[in-house]
Design a protein around this motif. Sequence first.
Motif, PDB file in Angstrom:
ATOM      1  N   THR A 141      31.425-105.804  60.101  1.00 62.97           N
ATOM      2  CA  THR A 141      31.024-105.333  61.429  1.00 62.97           C
ATOM      3  C   THR A 141      31.974-105.869  62.485  1.00 62.97           C
ATOM      4  N   GLU A 142      32.275-107.151  62.397  1.00 62.52           N
ATOM      5  CA  GLU A 142      33.182-107.767  63.368  1.00 62.52           C
ATOM      6  C   GLU A 142      34.588-107.194  63.248  1.00 62.52           C
ATOM      7  N   ARG A 143      35.054-107.006  62.028  1.00 60.90           N
ATOM      8  CA  ARG A 143      36.392-106.433  61.804  1.00 60.90           C
ATOM      9  C   ARG A 143      36.459-105.009  62.366  1.00 60.90           C
ATOM     10  N   LEU A 144      35.439-104.222  62.122  1.00 56.34           N
ATOM     11  CA  LEU A 144      35.410-102.856  62.640  1.00 56.34           C
ATOM     12  C   LEU A 144      35.433-102.864  64.162  1.00 56.34           C
ATOM     13  N   ARG A 145      34.668-103.757  64.757  1.00 58.90           N
ATOM     14  CA  ARG A 145      34.607-103.843  66.210  1.00 58.90           C
ATOM     15  C   ARG A 145      35.946-104.282  66.805  1.00 58.90           C
ATOM     16  N   THR A 146      36.547-105.336  66.239  1.00 54.61           N
ATOM     17  CA  THR A 146      37.746-105.921  66.848  1.00 54.61           C
ATOM     18  C   THR A 146      39.048-105.235  66.437  1.00 54.61           C
TER      19      THR A 146
END
Length: 180
Positions: A117-122
Amino acid sequence: MEVRLRDREATRERLLTAARALFAEHGYEQVTVRMIAAAADANIALVGRYFGSKAGLFGEVLAGERSVARVLDGDVAGLPRRLAEYAGERMHADPESPILRALERSAGDPEVQALMTERLRTAVVQPLAARLGGDDALARARMATAVFLGIGSLRRLLGPSDPSSDDVDRLTAVFEACLR
């Protein structure tokens, strides 16, 4: 002192390489820090020192993978076509790619879900929204990202396929609609 820095970097790279291979082969849940350290011929404490935890190491493995960021360079008018070409590449992505295998084997793990989720967001949504600008840039970036996720799901379920130039034209139209 410089020799130490090189040794530190070499050890860090060995840990990343070992982790990438082990995660791909066994999935996140089945891999232990001890396994990674042994495969990298490194002290187990170095995983914590360099990456903080197994989850931190997995996050670094993900951060080392290609992202859509390279597609964002260039004029905004050409962005839908560049996104379509990138999506076409993803349609043909090697299903035996170590990182794809690792993600597929580990998708149910809560730590991996949080990292993804964090990788997709950032790495995707925020950079795309920043490139687009405007009040609804985040919503448009999320729509375009949904197209990428759908392509990834399709590839996993049906296998890779070679996109035709018509496919890329259709995807360009889809991205134009998402980004306007």
